[in-house]
Design a protein around this motif. Sequence first.
Motif, PDB file in Angstrom:
ATOM      1  N   MET A   1     -18.695  12.398  -4.561  1.00 47.80           N
ATOM      2  CA  MET A   1     -19.805  12.617  -3.649  1.00 47.80           C
ATOM      3  C   MET A   1     -20.642  13.814  -4.089  1.00 47.80           C
ATOM      4  O   MET A   1     -21.835  13.859  -3.845  1.00 47.80           O
ATOM      5  CB  MET A   1     -19.261  12.815  -2.239  1.00 47.80           C
ATOM      6  N   HIS A   2     -20.012  14.757  -4.738  1.00 48.91           N
ATOM      7  CA  HIS A   2     -20.730  15.956  -5.148  1.00 48.91           C
ATOM      8  C   HIS A   2     -21.820  15.644  -6.167  1.00 48.91           C
ATOM      9  O   HIS A   2     -22.816  16.357  -6.243  1.00 48.91           O
ATOM     10  CB  HIS A   2     -19.765  16.990  -5.730  1.00 48.91           C
ATOM     11  N   TRP A   3     -21.617  14.574  -6.943  1.00 50.52           N
ATOM     12  CA  TRP A   3     -22.617  14.233  -7.959  1.00 50.52           C
ATOM     13  C   TRP A   3     -23.922  13.799  -7.326  1.00 50.52           C
ATOM     14  O   TRP A   3     -24.993  13.988  -7.923  1.00 50.52           O
ATOM     15  CB  TRP A   3     -22.084  13.178  -8.921  1.00 50.52           C
ATOM     16  N   VAL A   4     -23.907  13.234  -6.126  1.00 57.65           N
ATOM     17  CA  VAL A   4     -25.138  12.839  -5.444  1.00 57.65           C
ATOM     18  C   VAL A   4     -25.948  14.083  -5.082  1.00 57.65           C
ATOM     19  O   VAL A   4     -27.173  14.121  -5.284  1.00 57.65           O
ATOM     20  CB  VAL A   4     -24.826  12.002  -4.184  1.00 57.65           C
ATOM     21  N   PHE A   5     -25.275  15.087  -4.569  1.00 54.32           N
ATOM     22  CA  PHE A   5     -25.954  16.338  -4.245  1.00 54.32           C
ATOM     23  C   PHE A   5     -26.510  16.997  -5.510  1.00 54.32           C
ATOM     24  O   PHE A   5     -27.622  17.515  -5.514  1.00 54.32           O
ATOM     25  CB  PHE A   5     -25.000  17.298  -3.531  1.00 54.32           C
ATOM     26  N   LEU A   6     -25.732  16.952  -6.585  1.00 59.53           N
ATOM     27  CA  LEU A   6     -26.177  17.554  -7.840  1.00 59.53           C
ATOM     28  C   LEU A   6     -27.397  16.813  -8.396  1.00 59.53           C
ATOM     29  O   LEU A   6     -28.368  17.444  -8.829  1.00 59.53           O
ATOM     30  CB  LEU A   6     -25.045  17.549  -8.860  1.00 59.53           C
ATOM     31  N   LEU A   7     -27.369  15.489  -8.397  1.00 54.95           N
ATOM     32  CA  LEU A   7     -28.503  14.716  -8.902  1.00 54.95           C
ATOM     33  C   LEU A   7     -29.771  14.967  -8.092  1.00 54.95           C
ATOM     34  O   LEU A   7     -30.869  15.036  -8.650  1.00 54.95           O
ATOM     35  CB  LEU A   7     -28.176  13.224  -8.911  1.00 54.95           C
ATOM     36  N   ALA A   8     -29.640  15.109  -6.792  1.00 57.64           N
ATOM     37  CA  ALA A   8     -30.808  15.389  -5.958  1.00 57.64           C
ATOM     38  C   ALA A   8     -31.317  16.805  -6.175  1.00 57.64           C
ATOM     39  O   ALA A   8     -32.523  17.041  -6.182  1.00 57.64           O
ATOM     40  CB  ALA A   8     -30.467  15.176  -4.484  1.00 57.64           C
ATOM     41  N   ARG A  68     -27.739  14.596   2.940  1.00 56.44           N
ATOM     42  CA  ARG A  68     -26.923  14.441   4.155  1.00 56.44           C
ATOM     43  C   ARG A  68     -27.549  13.430   5.116  1.00 56.44           C
ATOM     44  O   ARG A  68     -26.853  12.629   5.722  1.00 56.44           O
ATOM     45  CB  ARG A  68     -26.766  15.792   4.855  1.00 56.44           C
ATOM     46  N   GLU A  69     -28.877  13.456   5.250  1.00 58.95           N
ATOM     47  CA  GLU A  69     -29.554  12.503   6.128  1.00 58.95           C
ATOM     48  C   GLU A  69     -29.466  11.081   5.591  1.00 58.95           C
ATOM     49  O   GLU A  69     -29.290  10.135   6.342  1.00 58.95           O
ATOM     50  CB  GLU A  69     -31.017  12.909   6.312  1.00 58.95           C
TER      51      GLU A  69
END
Length: 73
Positions: A1-8, A68-69
């Motif tokens: 899941m952390h990769w989604v935050f990193l990519l954004a 998160r949204e």
Amino acid sequence: MHWVFLLARVYPYWAIPLILGFLQFGLFFHRRKALPRYLCGFMVLLLLAGTLYWFFERGDLNSDQWVREWLAD
């Protein structure tokens, strides 16, 4: 899941090289009059619009909130 935050969070750093790559492929296919030129052009426009939106909406500060949204839906 952390990769989604990193990519954004680092979106422009990987989107701008992709824009340049798709632009080169689009020019190659344009010279050959092949149909993938339209797909490459669409991807360039999509990534460019996303990058401009990221800068306009201050993605460096707000990208974690956006993810998160998106994941809450």
